[in-house]
Design a protein around this motif. Structure first.
Motif, PDB file in Angstrom:
ATOM      1  N   SER A 126       0.815  -1.211   0.000  1.00 18.13           N
ATOM      2  CA  SER A 126       0.000   0.000   0.000  1.00 18.13           C
ATOM      3  C   SER A 126       0.850   1.264   0.000  1.00 18.13           C
ATOM      4  CB  SER A 126      -0.928   0.012   1.219  1.00 18.13           C
ATOM      5  OG  SER A 126      -0.170  -0.023   2.416  1.00 18.13           O
ATOM      6  N   SER A 127       2.147   1.112  -0.200  1.00 13.12           N
ATOM      7  CA  SER A 127       3.052   2.257  -0.148  1.00 13.12           C
ATOM      8  C   SER A 127       2.794   3.203  -1.307  1.00 13.12           C
ATOM      9  CB  SER A 127       4.508   1.780  -0.184  1.00 13.12           C
ATOM     10  OG  SER A 127       5.384   2.871  -0.329  1.00 13.12           O
ATOM     11  N   ALA A 128       2.858   4.504  -0.981  1.00 10.10           N
ATOM     12  CA  ALA A 128       2.707   5.519  -2.026  1.00 10.10           C
ATOM     13  C   ALA A 128       3.945   5.579  -2.907  1.00 10.10           C
ATOM     14  CB  ALA A 128       2.432   6.880  -1.392  1.00 10.10           C
ATOM     15  N   GLN A 129       5.071   5.139  -2.380  1.00  7.75           N
ATOM     16  CA  GLN A 129       6.307   5.117  -3.156  1.00  7.75           C
ATOM     17  C   GLN A 129       6.430   3.761  -3.841  1.00  7.75           C
ATOM     18  OE1 GLN A 129       9.734   6.296  -0.911  1.00  7.75           O
ATOM     19  NE2 GLN A 129       8.661   7.946   0.142  1.00  7.75           N
ATOM     20  N   GLY A 130       6.590   3.794  -5.150  1.00  7.98           N
ATOM     21  CA  GLY A 130       6.589   2.561  -5.916  1.00  7.98           C
ATOM     22  C   GLY A 130       7.966   2.021  -6.191  1.00  7.98           C
ATOM     23  N   VAL A 131       7.997   1.176  -7.232  1.00  8.04           N
ATOM     24  CA  VAL A 131       9.235   0.510  -7.601  1.00  8.04           C
ATOM     25  C   VAL A 131      10.288   1.519  -8.026  1.00  8.04           C
ATOM     26  CG1 VAL A 131      10.256  -1.165  -9.179  1.00  8.04           C
ATOM     27  CG2 VAL A 131       7.962  -1.549  -8.275  1.00  8.04           C
ATOM     28  N   GLN A 132       9.868   2.570  -8.741  1.00 13.19           N
ATOM     29  CA  GLN A 132      10.835   3.562  -9.231  1.00 13.19           C
ATOM     30  C   GLN A 132      11.579   4.213  -8.073  1.00 13.19           C
ATOM     31  OE1 GLN A 132      11.743   4.043 -12.211  1.00 13.19           O
ATOM     32  NE2 GLN A 132      12.951   5.935 -12.075  1.00 13.19           N
ATOM     33  N   GLU A 133      10.851   4.600  -7.007  1.00 11.06           N
ATOM     34  CA  GLU A 133      11.505   5.215  -5.856  1.00 11.06           C
ATOM     35  C   GLU A 133      12.474   4.249  -5.180  1.00 11.06           C
ATOM     36  OE1 GLU A 133       8.393   5.544  -6.598  1.00 11.06           O
ATOM     37  OE2 GLU A 133       7.966   7.699  -6.649  1.00 11.06           O
ATOM     38  N   PHE A 134      12.066   2.968  -5.107  1.00 14.76           N
ATOM     39  CA  PHE A 134      12.953   1.955  -4.534  1.00 14.76           C
ATOM     40  C   PHE A 134      14.253   1.856  -5.324  1.00 14.76           C
ATOM     41  CE2 PHE A 134      14.516  -2.371  -5.075  1.00 14.76           C
ATOM     42  CZ  PHE A 134      14.855  -2.713  -3.775  1.00 14.76           C
ATOM     43  N   LEU A 135      14.125   1.816  -6.647  1.00 14.07           N
ATOM     44  CA  LEU A 135      15.315   1.689  -7.482  1.00 14.07           C
ATOM     45  C   LEU A 135      16.190   2.930  -7.402  1.00 14.07           C
ATOM     46  CD1 LEU A 135      13.677   0.006 -10.600  1.00 14.07           C
ATOM     47  CD2 LEU A 135      15.139  -1.066  -8.898  1.00 14.07           C
ATOM     48  N   VAL A 136      15.565   4.110  -7.327  1.00 12.33           N
ATOM     49  CA  VAL A 136      16.339   5.341  -7.194  1.00 12.33           C
ATOM     50  C   VAL A 136      17.159   5.317  -5.918  1.00 12.33           C
ATOM     51  CG1 VAL A 136      16.167   7.827  -6.798  1.00 12.33           C
ATOM     52  CG2 VAL A 136      14.806   6.764  -8.594  1.00 12.33           C
ATOM     53  N   GLU A 137      16.523   4.934  -4.821  1.00 13.95           N
ATOM     54  CA  GLU A 137      17.243   4.918  -3.542  1.00 13.95           C
ATOM     55  C   GLU A 137      18.342   3.874  -3.541  1.00 13.95           C
ATOM     56  OE1 GLU A 137      16.348   5.084   1.227  1.00 13.95           O
ATOM     57  OE2 GLU A 137      14.692   4.730  -0.162  1.00 13.95           O
ATOM     58  N   ALA A 138      18.053   2.688  -4.078  1.00 19.35           N
ATOM     59  CA  ALA A 138      19.066   1.631  -4.119  1.00 19.35           C
ATOM     60  C   ALA A 138      20.240   2.031  -4.994  1.00 19.35           C
ATOM     61  CB  ALA A 138      18.438   0.330  -4.631  1.00 19.35           C
ATOM     62  N   GLN A 139      19.945   2.581  -6.166  1.00 22.40           N
ATOM     63  CA  GLN A 139      21.003   3.008  -7.086  1.00 22.40           C
ATOM     64  C   GLN A 139      21.839   4.115  -6.469  1.00 22.40           C
ATOM     65  OE1 GLN A 139      21.844   1.765  -9.927  1.00 22.40           O
ATOM     66  NE2 GLN A 139      22.749   3.310 -11.251  1.00 22.40           N
ATOM     67  N   THR A 140      21.183   5.034  -5.785  1.00 21.51           N
ATOM     68  CA  THR A 140      21.892   6.172  -5.193  1.00 21.51           C
ATOM     69  C   THR A 140      22.849   5.710  -4.107  1.00 21.51           C
ATOM     70  OG1 THR A 140      20.016   7.625  -5.647  1.00 21.51           O
ATOM     71  CG2 THR A 140      21.610   8.366  -4.007  1.00 21.51           C
ATOM     72  N   LEU A 141      22.329   4.937  -3.160  1.00 19.67           N
ATOM     73  CA  LEU A 141      23.149   4.541  -2.016  1.00 19.67           C
ATOM     74  C   LEU A 141      24.229   3.537  -2.404  1.00 19.67           C
ATOM     75  CD1 LEU A 141      20.467   4.279   0.807  1.00 19.67           C
ATOM     76  CD2 LEU A 141      22.115   6.095   0.371  1.00 19.67           C
ATOM     77  N   ASN A 148      28.032  11.358   6.498  1.00 20.98           N
ATOM     78  CA  ASN A 148      26.755  11.915   6.946  1.00 20.98           C
ATOM     79  C   ASN A 148      25.586  11.477   6.072  1.00 20.98           C
ATOM     80  OD1 ASN A 148      28.784  14.640   7.700  1.00 20.98           O
ATOM     81  ND2 ASN A 148      27.668  13.526   9.267  1.00 20.98           N
ATOM     82  N   LEU A 149      25.775  10.383   5.326  1.00 14.69           N
ATOM     83  CA  LEU A 149      24.700   9.729   4.591  1.00 14.69           C
ATOM     84  C   LEU A 149      24.617   8.292   5.077  1.00 14.69           C
ATOM     85  CD1 LEU A 149      25.390  10.948   0.930  1.00 14.69           C
ATOM     86  CD2 LEU A 149      23.932  12.016   2.657  1.00 14.69           C
ATOM     87  N   SER A 199      24.178  17.405   9.099  1.00 10.87           N
ATOM     88  CA  SER A 199      23.164  17.235   8.053  1.00 10.87           C
ATOM     89  C   SER A 199      23.499  18.102   6.839  1.00 10.87           C
ATOM     90  CB  SER A 199      21.784  17.596   8.599  1.00 10.87           C
ATOM     91  OG  SER A 199      21.454  16.805   9.728  1.00 10.87           O
ATOM     92  N   ALA A 200      23.950  19.324   7.105  1.00  6.30           N
ATOM     93  CA  ALA A 200      24.328  20.224   6.016  1.00  6.30           C
ATOM     94  C   ALA A 200      25.524  19.673   5.241  1.00  6.30           C
ATOM     95  CB  ALA A 200      24.640  21.619   6.567  1.00  6.30           C
ATOM     96  N   GLU A 231      25.548  11.187  16.096  1.00 10.27           N
ATOM     97  CA  GLU A 231      26.031  11.719  14.826  1.00 10.27           C
ATOM     98  C   GLU A 231      24.930  11.576  13.784  1.00 10.27           C
ATOM     99  OE1 GLU A 231      30.781  10.619  15.376  1.00 10.27           O
ATOM    100  OE2 GLU A 231      29.436   9.255  14.314  1.00 10.27           O
ATOM    101  N   ALA A 232      24.719  12.621  12.996  1.00 11.07           N
ATOM    102  CA  ALA A 232      23.588  12.681  12.074  1.00 11.07           C
ATOM    103  C   ALA A 232      23.940  12.103  10.707  1.00 11.07           C
ATOM    104  CB  ALA A 232      23.117  14.118  11.922  1.00 11.07           C
ATOM    105  N   LYS A 233      22.983  11.376  10.138  1.00  9.28           N
ATOM    106  CA  LYS A 233      23.109  10.854   8.779  1.00  9.28           C
ATOM    107  C   LYS A 233      21.765  10.993   8.078  1.00  9.28           C
ATOM    108  CE  LYS A 233      26.821   7.565   9.781  1.00  9.28           C
ATOM    109  NZ  LYS A 233      27.416   6.268   9.413  1.00  9.28           N
ATOM    110  N   ILE A 234      21.805  11.472   6.854  1.00  8.05           N
ATOM    111  CA  ILE A 234      20.585  11.665   6.080  1.00  8.05           C
ATOM    112  C   ILE A 234      20.169  10.348   5.445  1.00  8.05           C
ATOM    113  CG2 ILE A 234      19.581  12.871   4.106  1.00  8.05           C
ATOM    114  CD1 ILE A 234      21.449  15.173   4.676  1.00  8.05           C
ATOM    115  N   ALA A 235      18.858  10.081   5.448  1.00 12.53           N
ATOM    116  CA  ALA A 235      18.318   8.841   4.903  1.00 12.53           C
ATOM    117  C   ALA A 235      17.168   9.148   3.956  1.00 12.53           C
ATOM    118  CB  ALA A 235      17.850   7.926   6.040  1.00 12.53           C
ATOM    119  N   ASP A 236      16.616   8.084   3.369  1.00  8.82           N
ATOM    120  CA  ASP A 236      15.433   8.129   2.499  1.00  8.82           C
ATOM    121  C   ASP A 236      15.674   8.960   1.240  1.00  8.82           C
ATOM    122  OD1 ASP A 236      12.980   7.893   1.387  1.00  8.82           O
ATOM    123  OD2 ASP A 236      11.846   8.393   3.181  1.00  8.82           O
TER     124      ASP A 236
END
Length: 266
Positions: A126-141, A148-149, A199-200, A231-236
């Motif tokens: 039921s997630s509003a974020q689909g396969v494309q968002e999953f692939l973007v995040e996986a590819q990015t990370l 700090n990421l 974070s910055a 210590e801060a790390k940005i996610a999502d």
């Protein structure tokens, strides 16, 4: 009669001093030129140091994803570990403990075979974020790395099951501390300022250390995670967008993305 023989009594004419200003001006001009050169060298050196301090030494080249076939795992081009859905179930002890919730789905506590504690983000149907968002995040990370990421350890792309395995951030999200959900700890102003600075630094790496620059587009306190040392790390990174062209002055999208209350008014 000393003056009777013509001009013998006329006092001799003094030598002309017309060259004295020249003799005085030449050293002054030389000194001024030397000072000007020194000032220019100092300015160039400071500008060079400033540019080096902004741009990281190791620039990350990122290829923004366009379209992937979720059934072709090679499209992810990940060097991280791939898990099956059965392995994800074992890691999370059959999804026993929920430690977070987001637009992508629930986040579960887990342990790898070597005892390393991890966080597993499982996509909900039921997630509003689909396969494309999953692939973007996986590819990015998979391609960017910064202190700090948040670090991605692995992923699951097993039929209809999509999951991301992250490093475990024991202190949770920043918004839990700001809203008083951690009653045993209260962030001091020094800690808050350090979290903001860290974070910055993560955002600066995305903007200036990646080629092309990357825009997070969903920066909020629930997407800033804290480890045991606060210590801060940005996610999502599901809504991340690449700054594709060198001559672009801004990033535009066909739809408004992000979280209300955190979206910049402009």
């Amino acid at each position: 009669e000393l003056c009777s023989n013509g001009n013998s009594c006329v006092p001799p004419k003094k030598k002309s001093n017309s060259m004295v200003p020249v003799y005085v001006a030449i050293p002054i001009v030389v000194v001024l030129v030397i000072l000007l050169l020194l000032v220019l060298l100092i300015c160039m050196r400071r500008r060079r140091q400033a540019s080096n301090s902004i741009k990281p030494q190791n620039e990350t080249r990122f290829t923004p994803p366009h379209s992937w076939d979720r059934n072709r795992d090679s499209s992810l081009q990940l060097n991280n570990q791939r898990f099956t859905y059965e392995e994800i179930m074992v890691i999370t002890n059959n999804f026993q403990r929920v430690i977070g919730q987001g637009g992508f789905g629930k986040v579960y506590d887990g342990f790898l075979e070597n005892g390393t504690q991890v966080a597993v983000k499982l996509r909900s149907e039921s997630s509003a974020q689909g396969v494309q968002e999953f692939l973007v995040e996986a590819q990015t990370l998979a391609k960017i790395h910064h202190k700090n990421l948040v670090t991605m350890i692995g992923y699951c792309n097993d039929r209809e099951h999509l999951a991301l395995v992250y490093e475990y951030m024991s202190e949770g999200a920043l918004h839990e501390h700001l809203r008083g959900r951690h009653y045993d700890t209260t962030l001091t102003w020094a800690q808050r300022l350090r979290i903001a600075q860290e974070s910055a630094q993560g955002l600066e790496y995305l903007h200036k250390g990646c080629n092309p620059p990357l825009i997070h587009r969903d920066v909020k306190t629930s997407n800033i995670l804290l480890n045991a040392n606060l210590e801060a790390k940005i996610a999502d990174f599901g809504l991340l967008k690449a700054f594709n062209y060198d001559d672009d002055t801004h990033v535009s999208t066909a739809r408004l993305v992000g979280t209300h209350g955190y979206i910049a008014p402009e």
